[in-house]
Enzyme design. Structure first.
Site, mmCIF file in Angstrom:
data_model
loop_
_atom_site.group_PDB
_atom_site.id
_atom_site.type_symbol
_atom_site.label_atom_id
_atom_site.label_comp_id
_atom_site.label_asym_id
_atom_site.label_seq_id
_atom_site.Cartn_x
_atom_site.Cartn_y
_atom_site.Cartn_z
ATOM 1 N N HIS A 172 -4.243 -4.286 0.115
ATOM 2 C CA HIS A 172 -4.004 -4.917 1.419
ATOM 3 C C HIS A 172 -4.488 -6.362 1.425
ATOM 4 O O HIS A 172 -5.449 -6.706 2.130
ATOM 5 C CB HIS A 172 -4.731 -4.142 2.520
ATOM 6 C CG HIS A 172 -4.051 -2.887 2.947
ATOM 7 N ND1 HIS A 172 -2.903 -2.871 3.720
ATOM 8 C CD2 HIS A 172 -4.366 -1.585 2.705
ATOM 9 C CE1 HIS A 172 -2.552 -1.616 3.955
ATOM 10 N NE2 HIS A 172 -3.403 -0.815 3.347
ATOM 11 N N CYS B 284 0.824 -1.212 0.000
ATOM 12 C CA CYS B 284 0.000 0.000 0.000
ATOM 13 C C CYS B 284 0.860 1.266 0.000
ATOM 14 O O CYS B 284 1.569 1.507 -0.965
ATOM 15 C CB CYS B 284 -0.996 -0.019 1.166
ATOM 16 S SG CYS B 284 -2.356 1.158 0.933
ATOM 17 N N GLU C 115 -3.296 -8.677 2.951
ATOM 18 C CA GLU C 115 -3.109 -9.248 4.288
ATOM 19 C C GLU C 115 -4.278 -8.975 5.222
ATOM 20 O O GLU C 115 -4.375 -9.597 6.301
ATOM 21 C CB GLU C 115 -1.815 -8.716 4.913
ATOM 22 C CG GLU C 115 -1.884 -7.334 5.540
ATOM 23 C CD GLU C 115 -1.854 -6.194 4.526
ATOM 24 O OE1 GLU C 115 -1.871 -5.030 4.952
ATOM 25 O OE2 GLU C 115 -1.817 -6.466 3.306
#
Length: 305
Positions: free
Chosen positions: A235, A142, A237
């Protein structure tokens, strides 16, 4: 193979409860195996949450991974307990003479600022410069991706009219590329940012490749041809509830924020969010660890240059 982290780290219990194979440092030290050394520059405000997210995906491979958490000295987090930082984190000065197979630079909630105005920018540029010789492959996430593209390749970022916030469809540009291998032709991924990078700027750098992008969210995965630097503008994750937590946070701050797109069932914030990107996240993180790091990093990491 397990991920090697201190038993006292909150992520240890979280991962073990998720039925993920983790071992403590003492047990790992008795195993005759070459572990991958991965450093994480954690710039996110909720550091423990980010630790849990990243370690969950880094543990989902046959490789043994040893993690070292890094914090900046030029900015001290006010949202994570000092005891946690002192116990589990290192400063860059403490690890700068070490070599690492991989490095992750996380996002940070500073994308509205100019890079040079960020408190820890000078320190981060020192880390990114150091990574050229002391890290085999670096994964930027990001804002970390925007920072890396700007520092290493002079690719600028641009303000968006409104926050790119939600779950968006992405396409794979090269299904044979190592980082995108195994992804579906079209897959979901979360974004949460106020700025973007543009393909026309990236295409001017002849050793960068755009491996995945989205009609709505724009550029997603960019990599150098040698895969020593990977840039992911979203993102992957994130957990199921992360965008919801950010939505509630922004509303409580009084900020103008729309419901995350394509996230809640029936677009209703009272419904449980749909976790539609977990499989893609597993593939990308596993591919990075296997193809970009393990398959190419020197066996004797001290010979890295």
């Amino acid at each position: 193979m397990p991920i090697k982290i201190p038993a006292e780290l909150p992520a240890f219990k979280v991962l073990r409860d998720d039925n993920i194979f983790v071992i403590n440092s003492e047990r790992a030290d008795t195993q005759d195996i070459r572990v991958l050394k991965i450093a994480i520059i954690n710039l996110m405000p909720k550091k423990i949450v980010t630790e849990n997210q990243l370690l969950r995906y880094l543990s989902n491979t046959p490789l043994q991974v040893e993690i070292k958490l890094i914090q900046t000295k030029s900015y001290v987090s006010h949202t994570t307990l000092l005891d946690h930082l002192e116990k589990f984190y290192n400063y860059f000065d403490e690890i700068k003479n070490e070599k690492f197979d991989g490095l992750i630079i996380t996002g940070a909630p500073v994308e509205k600022m100019k890079f040079e105005d960020v408190t820890y920018w000078k320190e981060l540029t020192e880390i990114m410069e150091w990574s050229k010789t002391n890290v085999f492959s670096t994964l930027h996430i990001c804002w970390g991706a925007q920072a890396g593209l700007y520092y290493h390749h002079n690719v600028p970022k641009y303000d968006l009219k409104e926050k790119m916030f939600g779950i968006f469809l992405h396409r794979v540009n090269d299904e044979k590329a190592d980082i995108t291998r195994g992804l579906s032709d079209i897959f979901n991924a979360p974004h949460s940012r106020y700025t973007e990078v543009k393909g026309e700027d990236i295409e001017k750098v002849n050793y960068l490749e755009i491996l995945s992008e989205s009609e709505e969210a724009g550029i997603f995965i960019v990599a150098t041809q040698d895969r020593r630097k990977i840039y992911i503008t979203g993102h992957l994750e994130y957990d199921r509830n992360t965008l919801n937590d950010e939505y509630i946070r922004d509303k409580e701050k009084g900020e103008k924020i729309d419901i995350p797109k394509n996230y809640f069932k029936n677009n209703d914030p009272n419904e449980i969010p749909i976790h539609s990107w977990r499989g893609s996240a597993n593939i990308v993180f596993s591919n990075w660890l296997n193809y970009c790091v393990y398959q190419n990093t020197p066996y004797d990491i001290e010979t890295l240059h």
